[in-house]
Write a protein that holds these residues in place. Sequence first.
Motif, short mmCIF file in Angstrom:
data_model
loop_
_atom_site.label_atom_id
_atom_site.label_comp_id
_atom_site.label_asym_id
_atom_site.label_seq_id
_atom_site.Cartn_x
_atom_site.Cartn_y
_atom_site.Cartn_z
N ASP A 126 0.85 -1.19 0.00
CA ASP A 126 0.00 0.00 0.00
C ASP A 126 0.89 1.24 0.00
OD1 ASP A 126 -2.38 -1.39 0.02
OD2 ASP A 126 -2.52 -1.44 2.20
N PRO A 127 0.97 1.96 -1.11
CA PRO A 127 1.91 3.10 -1.21
C PRO A 127 1.41 4.33 -0.47
CG PRO A 127 0.65 2.89 -3.24
CD PRO A 127 0.23 1.73 -2.36
N LEU A 128 1.50 4.29 0.86
CA LEU A 128 1.10 5.43 1.68
C LEU A 128 2.24 6.43 1.76
CD1 LEU A 128 -0.71 3.67 4.65
CD2 LEU A 128 -1.69 4.56 2.53
N LEU A 129 1.89 7.69 1.98
CA LEU A 129 2.88 8.74 2.07
C LEU A 129 2.59 9.61 3.30
CD1 LEU A 129 5.30 10.01 0.49
CD2 LEU A 129 3.62 11.54 -0.58
N ALA A 130 3.57 9.75 4.18
CA ALA A 130 3.44 10.61 5.35
C ALA A 130 3.72 12.05 4.93
CB ALA A 130 4.41 10.17 6.44
N LEU A 131 2.83 12.96 5.32
CA LEU A 131 2.89 14.35 4.87
C LEU A 131 3.29 15.33 5.96
CD1 LEU A 131 -0.51 14.17 2.96
CD2 LEU A 131 1.76 13.98 1.94
N ALA A 132 3.03 14.98 7.21
CA ALA A 132 3.39 15.86 8.34
C ALA A 132 3.27 15.08 9.63
CB ALA A 132 2.48 17.09 8.39
N ALA A 133 4.28 15.15 10.47
CA ALA A 133 4.24 14.53 11.79
C ALA A 133 3.69 15.55 12.78
CB ALA A 133 5.63 14.05 12.21
N ILE A 134 2.43 15.40 13.15
CA ILE A 134 1.83 16.35 14.09
C ILE A 134 2.52 16.23 15.45
CG2 ILE A 134 -0.28 17.10 15.23
CD1 ILE A 134 -0.17 17.56 12.17
N PHE A 135 2.62 15.00 15.95
CA PHE A 135 3.34 14.77 17.21
C PHE A 135 4.77 14.39 16.85
CE2 PHE A 135 -0.92 14.68 18.78
CZ PHE A 135 -0.85 15.01 20.11
N ARG A 136 5.69 15.33 17.03
CA ARG A 136 7.10 15.07 16.71
C ARG A 136 7.71 14.10 17.72
NH1 ARG A 136 9.88 18.95 14.46
NH2 ARG A 136 11.33 17.28 13.92
N ILE A 137 7.10 14.03 18.90
CA ILE A 137 7.50 13.06 19.93
C ILE A 137 6.27 12.24 20.26
CG2 ILE A 137 8.37 12.76 22.29
CD1 ILE A 137 9.68 15.54 22.00
N SER A 138 6.40 10.93 20.23
CA SER A 138 5.23 10.07 20.45
C SER A 138 4.75 10.15 21.90
CB SER A 138 5.58 8.62 20.13
OG SER A 138 4.50 7.76 20.47
N PRO A 176 10.41 23.07 11.95
CA PRO A 176 9.04 23.56 11.80
C PRO A 176 8.02 22.52 12.25
CG PRO A 176 10.31 23.83 9.77
CD PRO A 176 11.11 22.96 10.67
N LEU A 177 6.80 22.96 12.52
CA LEU A 177 5.74 22.03 12.85
C LEU A 177 5.57 21.04 11.71
CD1 LEU A 177 2.91 24.31 14.36
CD2 LEU A 177 4.76 23.11 15.55
N GLY A 178 5.41 19.77 12.05
CA GLY A 178 5.18 18.74 11.04
C GLY A 178 6.42 18.16 10.40
N LEU A 203 5.21 21.19 3.29
CA LEU A 203 5.26 22.01 4.50
C LEU A 203 5.74 23.42 4.22
CD1 LEU A 203 6.92 19.51 7.02
CD2 LEU A 203 4.50 20.01 6.76
N ASP A 204 5.13 24.38 4.86
CA ASP A 204 5.65 25.74 4.88
C ASP A 204 6.72 25.78 5.98
OD1 ASP A 204 6.23 28.39 5.18
OD2 ASP A 204 4.19 29.02 5.69
N ILE A 205 7.98 25.88 5.59
CA ILE A 205 9.05 25.78 6.58
C ILE A 205 9.09 26.98 7.51
CG2 ILE A 205 10.45 24.26 5.16
CD1 ILE A 205 12.24 26.69 4.54
N ASN A 206 8.30 27.99 7.23
CA ASN A 206 8.25 29.16 8.11
C ASN A 206 7.04 29.11 9.03
OD1 ASN A 206 10.57 30.52 6.96
ND2 ASN A 206 9.30 30.88 5.15
N ASN A 207 6.43 27.92 9.16
CA ASN A 207 5.22 27.84 9.99
C ASN A 207 5.52 27.98 11.46
OD1 ASN A 207 5.88 25.31 11.23
ND2 ASN A 207 5.03 24.21 9.48
#
Length: 289
Positions: free
Chosen positions: A63-75, A248-250, A285-289
Motif C-alpha cells: 500500500d503506497p502510503l505517504l506521510a505528509l506531516a508529523a503532528i506529534f514530533r515526539i510520540s 518547523p511544525l510537522g 510544508l511551509d518551513i516558516n510555519n
Amino acid sequence: MPNPQFAGFFLAEELGFYEQAGLTVEFLPYQTETSVHQLLSKGAADFGIDSPDQVLIARGQGDPLLALAAIFRISPIAFASHAELQVKHPHDLEGLRVGTLPDGTATLMDALLAHNGLPLDAIERVPMSYELDAFLEGELDVIPVYTLDEPFLLDQKGVDYQLLLPQNHGVDSYGDTVIATESFAEQHPQRVEAFINASLKGWRFMIEHPDQALELIQPYMHELYQDPEHQHYLMQQAAPLIHSGLGPLGWMETNHWQRLYDALQRQGLIEQPFDARQVFTNQFLDINN
C-alpha cells in the motif's frame, strides 16, 4: 474519538483556515473494523491520521502510503505499570501481563522488546479494551497509554503507577502523522499543500492560544471528553510533543523513519523491503510555519 488530541484540525475548521485555503473538510470518525490505510486505499478518505509504524507496515504490504506531516514530533505512547512492580527498564517487563490493543501500541511494544534483546514471548499478552478497568482491578500489570490522556484518569483515581517511555530505551517514533496515498498526493499536490498548511495553522493557534483554543473546540468534543480539567491536561501535555523545537511544525527526518523501519524489519513486520525515504515527504510544508 474527538478530543483535544486533534485540536489543530478542529481549529483549522472553526477559524476558517480550511475555507480560506479553498477546502471543504469533513471529519470521519475512527472505525474499529477498518484501518485508516484501508479507507485511504479504497478512496473512502483523502487524508488520514495514523502512527508511523502502521504506515511503514502498510507500505511493506504494497500500500503506497505517504506521510505528509508529523503532528506529534515526539510520540505520546508509553506503558503504565503498577508502581509496586518497579518497571523501570524493558527487562522488568519479563513475565508480566501486558494489555494489548489492536493498534500501533502493540507494534511499539514489540520493537521495545526486540531492541532491548528480549524475545517477543517475554511478556504475557492479554487483549484489552480501551477502558482502564482491567488495570484498575489488577488483572493487568502493564497497559499502553497516551501520556497526554490516561495518566490524568489514573491520577484522578489515586492509582500509584510508573511510566515506561519507549524513547528512553532506544525506540523513538513520531506520534499522530497525516498521511495520504502516494497517488492522491501526486494527482492533487495543491490540495495536499493547502490542507497540510491550513491544518498546521490550526496547531500553531493551539500552541499560542491554548485557552482560546479550548473554548473554540468545545462543539467537537466527544461526550467522554467533557471534563474541563481533562481537556486542559490533554492540551498542556500535547503542546511540547507537537512543538518540540526541532524544526518547523510537522517536519520529519530520514534517520527517524529509518530507525523505526529497521526495528520493524528486525521483527519481520516489513513484508517487502523498500527505501524508508520513500514513505515521507516534507515538500508540502511551509518551513516558516
